[in-house]
Design a protein around this motif. Structure first.
Motif, PDB file in Angstrom:
ATOM      1  N   GLN A  75       0.861  -1.172   0.000  1.00 34.16           N
ATOM      2  CA  GLN A  75       0.000   0.000   0.000  1.00 34.16           C
ATOM      3  C   GLN A  75       0.893   1.216   0.000  1.00 34.16           C
ATOM      4  O   GLN A  75       1.676   1.422   0.921  1.00 34.16           O
ATOM      5  CB  GLN A  75      -0.899   0.004   1.223  1.00 34.16           C
ATOM      6  CG  GLN A  75      -1.781   1.231   1.299  1.00 34.16           C
ATOM      7  CD  GLN A  75      -2.667   1.210   2.528  1.00 34.16           C
ATOM      8  OE1 GLN A  75      -2.550   0.365   3.390  1.00 34.16           O
ATOM      9  NE2 GLN A  75      -3.542   2.166   2.610  1.00 34.16           N
ATOM     10  N   THR A 108      -5.272  -9.426   1.006  1.00 27.58           N
ATOM     11  CA  THR A 108      -6.629  -9.078   0.595  1.00 27.58           C
ATOM     12  C   THR A 108      -7.260 -10.278  -0.087  1.00 27.58           C
ATOM     13  O   THR A 108      -6.567 -11.152  -0.582  1.00 27.58           O
ATOM     14  CB  THR A 108      -6.645  -7.849  -0.341  1.00 27.58           C
ATOM     15  OG1 THR A 108      -7.998  -7.467  -0.578  1.00 27.58           O
ATOM     16  CG2 THR A 108      -5.953  -8.132  -1.657  1.00 27.58           C
ATOM     17  N   TYR A 109      -8.560 -10.295  -0.102  1.00 26.90           N
ATOM     18  CA  TYR A 109      -9.300 -11.359  -0.776  1.00 26.90           C
ATOM     19  C   TYR A 109     -10.248 -10.728  -1.790  1.00 26.90           C
ATOM     20  O   TYR A 109     -11.258 -10.132  -1.407  1.00 26.90           O
ATOM     21  CB  TYR A 109     -10.077 -12.194   0.237  1.00 26.90           C
ATOM     22  CG  TYR A 109     -10.957 -13.238  -0.403  1.00 26.90           C
ATOM     23  CD1 TYR A 109     -10.391 -14.360  -0.983  1.00 26.90           C
ATOM     24  CD2 TYR A 109     -12.327 -13.092  -0.439  1.00 26.90           C
ATOM     25  CE1 TYR A 109     -11.179 -15.313  -1.596  1.00 26.90           C
ATOM     26  CE2 TYR A 109     -13.117 -14.047  -1.044  1.00 26.90           C
ATOM     27  CZ  TYR A 109     -12.539 -15.155  -1.619  1.00 26.90           C
ATOM     28  OH  TYR A 109     -13.322 -16.103  -2.231  1.00 26.90           O
ATOM     29  N   ALA A 121     -10.866  -4.761  -2.297  1.00 22.13           N
ATOM     30  CA  ALA A 121     -10.219  -3.907  -1.300  1.00 22.13           C
ATOM     31  C   ALA A 121     -11.009  -3.838  -0.002  1.00 22.13           C
ATOM     32  O   ALA A 121     -10.500  -3.379   1.008  1.00 22.13           O
ATOM     33  CB  ALA A 121     -10.020  -2.507  -1.874  1.00 22.13           C
ATOM     34  N   SER A 135     -12.243  -6.467   1.714  1.00 22.00           N
ATOM     35  CA  SER A 135     -11.783  -7.556   2.568  1.00 22.00           C
ATOM     36  C   SER A 135     -10.260  -7.575   2.584  1.00 22.00           C
ATOM     37  O   SER A 135      -9.620  -8.351   1.902  1.00 22.00           O
ATOM     38  CB  SER A 135     -12.309  -8.895   2.059  1.00 22.00           C
ATOM     39  OG  SER A 135     -13.703  -8.910   2.080  1.00 22.00           O
ATOM     40  N   ASN A 136      -9.668  -6.693   3.352  1.00 20.37           N
ATOM     41  CA  ASN A 136      -8.216  -6.703   3.440  1.00 20.37           C
ATOM     42  C   ASN A 136      -7.757  -6.377   4.849  1.00 20.37           C
ATOM     43  O   ASN A 136      -8.504  -5.855   5.658  1.00 20.37           O
ATOM     44  CB  ASN A 136      -7.576  -5.758   2.417  1.00 20.37           C
ATOM     45  CG  ASN A 136      -7.838  -4.302   2.708  1.00 20.37           C
ATOM     46  OD1 ASN A 136      -8.126  -3.895   3.821  1.00 20.37           O
ATOM     47  ND2 ASN A 136      -7.736  -3.483   1.686  1.00 20.37           N
ATOM     48  N   GLN A 145     -14.490 -13.146   4.171  1.00 19.50           N
ATOM     49  CA  GLN A 145     -13.336 -12.397   3.686  1.00 19.50           C
ATOM     50  C   GLN A 145     -12.358 -13.301   2.944  1.00 19.50           C
ATOM     51  O   GLN A 145     -11.528 -12.828   2.195  1.00 19.50           O
ATOM     52  CB  GLN A 145     -12.602 -11.735   4.857  1.00 19.50           C
ATOM     53  CG  GLN A 145     -13.455 -10.740   5.599  1.00 19.50           C
ATOM     54  CD  GLN A 145     -12.780 -10.301   6.881  1.00 19.50           C
ATOM     55  OE1 GLN A 145     -11.941 -10.990   7.432  1.00 19.50           O
ATOM     56  NE2 GLN A 145     -13.160  -9.141   7.359  1.00 19.50           N
TER      57      GLN A 145
END
Length: 140
Positions: free
Chosen positions: A2, A14-15, A18, A20-21, A78
């Motif tokens: 990031q 992350t999954y 953005a 679910s991170n 997530q």
């Protein structure tokens, strides 16, 4: 990764989106070396998979049959996949221009991906630290 707009960066997992991170708050500088370990546990059923993330884990845990507590975790909705076929490094900005990897390990246990360093490797690391300290001292 990031980009923070500063002279450091952060890492996380992350999954798919953005929302679910989880991002670690440790400020890492460009050109530094880090060990990143990520595990993905697929569980039968829906919404119950687990993704764990470690950044520079304690070397005393290397080669152990049990992983230490993760730094970050994604669970449930997530992190729920039916298969894994890739991993991605995503840089949403222009910095850093590139990221270098010298090794990627894949295993089924903590010991598989964090083997105990050979004594010669540890000795060379110690020698390097002593030399840096001596160099700094001679410049003072």
């Amino acid at each position: 990764y990031q980009n923070t707009g500063e002279d450091y960066y952060t890492l996380g997992v992350t999954y798919r989106n953005a929302i679910s991170n989880r991002m670690d708050t440790t400020h890492l500088t460009a050109g530094s070396t880090h060990l990143v370990v990520v595990s993905y546990q697929m569980n039968s059923g829906l919404l119950n998979d687990v993704v764990n993330f470690w950044l520079d884990p304690d070397m005393s845990t290397f080669g152990s049959g049990t992983a230490p507590a993760p730094l970050l975790t994604l669970t449930g909705a997530q992190a729920d996949a039916t298969s894994l076929n890739m991993f991605e490094l995503n840089n949403a900005s222009a910095m850093p221009v590139g990221i270098l990897f010298d090794e990627i390990r894949v295993g089924t246990t903590w010991a598989d991906v964090t083997p105990i360093p050979e004594p010669a490797t540890v000795g060379m690391l110690g020698l390097g630290v002593v030399m840096v300290l001596m160099f700094r001292r001679s410049r003072s």
